[in-house]
Scaffold this motif. Structure first.
Motif, short mmCIF file in Angstrom:
data_model
loop_
_atom_site.label_atom_id
_atom_site.label_comp_id
_atom_site.label_asym_id
_atom_site.label_seq_id
_atom_site.Cartn_x
_atom_site.Cartn_y
_atom_site.Cartn_z
N ALA A 33 6.42 14.78 -6.47
CA ALA A 33 5.42 14.82 -5.40
C ALA A 33 5.36 13.50 -4.64
O ALA A 33 4.91 13.46 -3.49
CB ALA A 33 4.04 15.16 -5.98
N GLU A 34 5.81 12.43 -5.27
CA GLU A 34 5.86 11.12 -4.61
C GLU A 34 7.25 10.84 -4.05
O GLU A 34 7.56 9.70 -3.66
CB GLU A 34 5.47 10.00 -5.61
N GLY A 35 8.10 11.87 -4.00
CA GLY A 35 9.43 11.69 -3.45
C GLY A 35 10.37 10.92 -4.35
O GLY A 35 11.28 10.22 -3.88
N ILE A 36 10.18 11.08 -5.67
CA ILE A 36 10.98 10.33 -6.65
C ILE A 36 11.72 11.29 -7.57
O ILE A 36 11.12 12.20 -8.16
CB ILE A 36 10.08 9.39 -7.48
N ASP A 37 13.01 11.11 -7.68
CA ASP A 37 13.85 11.83 -8.64
C ASP A 37 14.04 10.89 -9.83
O ASP A 37 14.87 9.98 -9.80
CB ASP A 37 15.19 12.18 -8.00
N LEU A 38 13.25 11.10 -10.87
CA LEU A 38 13.18 10.16 -12.00
C LEU A 38 14.21 10.49 -13.07
O LEU A 38 14.30 11.62 -13.54
CB LEU A 38 11.79 10.17 -12.62
N ASP A 82 13.25 -9.14 -6.73
CA ASP A 82 13.88 -8.89 -5.43
C ASP A 82 13.83 -7.41 -5.07
O ASP A 82 13.64 -7.06 -3.89
CB ASP A 82 15.33 -9.38 -5.44
N TYR A 83 13.99 -6.55 -6.07
CA TYR A 83 13.91 -5.11 -5.85
C TYR A 83 12.50 -4.74 -5.36
O TYR A 83 12.36 -3.90 -4.45
CB TYR A 83 14.21 -4.38 -7.16
N VAL A 84 11.49 -5.36 -5.92
CA VAL A 84 10.11 -5.08 -5.51
C VAL A 84 9.90 -5.45 -4.04
O VAL A 84 9.32 -4.69 -3.27
CB VAL A 84 9.12 -5.85 -6.41
N LYS A 85 10.39 -6.62 -3.65
CA LYS A 85 10.22 -7.07 -2.27
C LYS A 85 10.95 -6.15 -1.29
O LYS A 85 10.46 -5.85 -0.20
CB LYS A 85 10.73 -8.50 -2.12
N ALA A 86 12.14 -5.69 -1.69
CA ALA A 86 12.96 -4.88 -0.80
C ALA A 86 12.54 -3.41 -0.76
O ALA A 86 12.92 -2.68 0.16
CB ALA A 86 14.43 -4.99 -1.20
N ALA A 120 9.10 -2.09 -1.39
CA ALA A 120 7.66 -2.11 -1.64
C ALA A 120 7.05 -0.71 -1.64
O ALA A 120 6.25 -0.36 -2.51
CB ALA A 120 6.96 -2.99 -0.61
N ASP A 121 7.44 0.12 -0.68
CA ASP A 121 6.87 1.47 -0.60
C ASP A 121 7.27 2.30 -1.81
O ASP A 121 6.43 3.02 -2.38
CB ASP A 121 7.33 2.16 0.68
N LEU A 122 8.52 2.20 -2.23
CA LEU A 122 8.99 2.95 -3.39
C LEU A 122 8.27 2.48 -4.65
O LEU A 122 7.89 3.30 -5.50
CB LEU A 122 10.50 2.79 -3.55
N VAL A 123 8.08 1.18 -4.79
CA VAL A 123 7.37 0.65 -5.97
C VAL A 123 5.94 1.19 -6.00
O VAL A 123 5.44 1.59 -7.05
CB VAL A 123 7.38 -0.89 -5.97
N ARG A 124 5.29 1.23 -4.83
CA ARG A 124 3.93 1.78 -4.76
C ARG A 124 3.92 3.25 -5.17
O ARG A 124 3.04 3.70 -5.91
CB ARG A 124 3.36 1.62 -3.36
N ARG A 125 4.89 4.01 -4.67
CA ARG A 125 4.94 5.44 -5.00
C ARG A 125 5.24 5.64 -6.49
O ARG A 125 4.66 6.53 -7.14
CB ARG A 125 6.00 6.14 -4.15
N PHE A 126 6.11 4.81 -7.04
CA PHE A 126 6.43 4.92 -8.46
C PHE A 126 5.20 4.60 -9.31
O PHE A 126 4.90 5.30 -10.29
CB PHE A 126 7.58 3.98 -8.83
N MET A 127 4.49 3.54 -8.97
CA MET A 127 3.32 3.17 -9.76
C MET A 127 2.19 4.18 -9.57
O MET A 127 1.42 4.45 -10.50
CB MET A 127 2.85 1.76 -9.39
N SER A 128 2.08 4.77 -8.38
CA SER A 128 1.10 5.83 -8.15
C SER A 128 1.40 7.03 -9.04
O SER A 128 0.51 7.57 -9.72
CB SER A 128 1.10 6.24 -6.68
N ALA A 129 2.68 7.45 -9.05
CA ALA A 129 3.07 8.59 -9.87
C ALA A 129 2.88 8.30 -11.35
O ALA A 129 2.40 9.15 -12.11
CB ALA A 129 4.53 8.95 -9.59
N THR A 130 3.22 7.10 -11.77
CA THR A 130 3.11 6.75 -13.19
C THR A 130 1.65 6.68 -13.62
O THR A 130 1.29 7.10 -14.72
CB THR A 130 3.85 5.44 -13.47
N THR A 131 0.80 6.15 -12.75
CA THR A 131 -0.64 6.14 -13.04
C THR A 131 -1.16 7.56 -13.21
O THR A 131 -1.89 7.87 -14.17
CB THR A 131 -1.40 5.43 -11.90
N ASN A 159 -0.84 -6.70 -9.63
CA ASN A 159 -1.54 -5.41 -9.51
C ASN A 159 -1.47 -4.86 -8.08
O ASN A 159 -2.09 -3.84 -7.76
CB ASN A 159 -3.02 -5.57 -9.90
N ASP A 160 -0.70 -5.53 -7.22
CA ASP A 160 -0.70 -5.20 -5.80
C ASP A 160 -0.10 -3.84 -5.47
O ASP A 160 -0.35 -3.30 -4.38
CB ASP A 160 0.06 -6.28 -5.01
N TYR A 161 0.68 -3.29 -6.39
CA TYR A 161 1.38 -2.03 -6.10
C TYR A 161 0.73 -0.84 -6.80
O TYR A 161 1.27 0.27 -6.80
CB TYR A 161 2.85 -2.14 -6.49
#
Length: 330
Positions: A52-57, A219-223, A225-236, A322-324
């Motif tokens: 639902a967050e556009g992630i193929d885990l 570096d992956y987080v900086k590059a 950011a939107d994907l990291v937010r979506r991943f942390m949203s889905a994981t939460t 905690n920014d993401y």
């Protein structure tokens, strides 16, 4: 009018023929072979929360937090689920890794043995034999537990070995206790021996430090950011959903990996994990919302007892963000 309708119809047909936007492929590497603590990730995938967050885990088993941290630092895994203090040791030495969410905010470290031996408090350890793995995280914090509880090393005997040797020592009666995690080693012992295990938890005696969390390459987080937010949203959301359905969450492990354990101990192991998600300060917050004080205290403990370089105390916030994380209600 007919030409207009025809044009609209043609446009709709072209739109319908366009492929849906592909989901982002994400690799999450665990800290170890799968056990109950990992249930939320499998449950989130099975319930479509990541999709639902556009992630193929893709979930990969690990071979220890240090190895997973190395994989994330090298970008061979996008995210890792590891022991955060172990990640700190790598980060202070230059590994480009950061915790994007700390899930276990209360320590699972324990001294544990068979319940029928009636070893239920530190005083009961006197005269017993404790199995340890030299240089692992629990053995490094063990001296602090002894100090807090008034025990001396002369009060008991120790036997040393790797993780499996330590388990076998308790199972075979060569040791009365081992140092382990309340939701991990205790369930492995129960699986092997069919007997209940009683843990003396370090956290109950004033030793509280963070444990497992999600990490990523800085570096992956900086590059991404939107994907990291979506991943942390889905994981939460996955953690919150799993908390409500522990047995179903545990079953999702077996659905993905039929050799991943036994449903009863996977469920019990996960149920033992849930209370570790929050402290008194974060009991009303969503998962992963670690406090600055908890992290600072953990860094200080790691410097004093866990072999972490003293310069880590200069900037504890360098190890986590905690920014993401999703905001409340999102």
């Amino acid at each position: 009018m007919k030409r207009w309708i025809g044009a609209v119809s043609a446009a709709l047909m072209v739109f319908a023929a366009m492929p849906a936007q592909a989901a982002d492929k994400v690799v999450l590497m665990l800290n170890w072979y799968v056990y109950g603590e990992h249930a939320p990730f499998y449950y989130g995938k099975a319930k479509g929360i990541y999709a639902a967050e556009g992630i193929d885990l893709e979930i990969q088993e690990g071979r220890g937090s240090a190895a997973t941290t190395q994989a994330v630092a090298a970008k061979t895994a996008d995210f890792g689920y590891v022991d955060v203090p172990t990640m700190m040791r790598a980060a202070i030495k230059g590994a480009p890794v950061v915790a994007t969410g700390v899930l276990l905010q209360t320590s699972p470290m324990s001294a544990m043995g068979f319940a029928d031996k009636n070893i239920k408090k530190p005083e009961d350890i006197k005269g017993k034999t404790v199995a340890i793995t030299p240089a692992d995280s629990m053995t490094q914090i063990w001296p602090l537990f002894l100090k807090k509880t008034g025990l001396k090393e002369s009060d008991f005997q120790t036997v040393a070995g790797d993780g499996q040797t330590k388990l076998n020592a308790v199972i075979n009666g060569q040791a009365d206790l081992l140092l382990g995690y309340v939701m991990d080693q205790s369930m492995k012992i129960k699986d092997a021996a069919g007997k209940d295990v009683y843990p003396i938890k370090f956290a109950d005696y004033g030793i509280n430090m963070v444990s497992s969390g999600i990490i990523a390459n800085a570096d992956y987080v900086k590059a991404n950011a939107d994907l990291v937010r979506r991943f942390m949203s889905a994981t939460t959301k996955a953690v919150e959903a799993a908390e409500k359905e522990p047995k179903a969450a545990a079953q999702s492990i077996l659905d993905a990996n039929p050799k991943g354990g036994k449903i009863d101990t996977l469920t019990q192991g996960f149920e033992l994990t849930i209370p570790l998600y929050r402290t008194a300060e974060t009991k009303s917050k969503r998962p992963f919302q670690v406090t600055d004080q908890n992290m600072t205290d953990s860094v200080n403990l790691m410097v004093e007892y866990g072999g972490l370089d003293a310069k880590a105390k200069e900037n504890p916030k360098a190890f986590y963000t905690n920014d993401y994380l999703p905001k409340s209600g999102s």
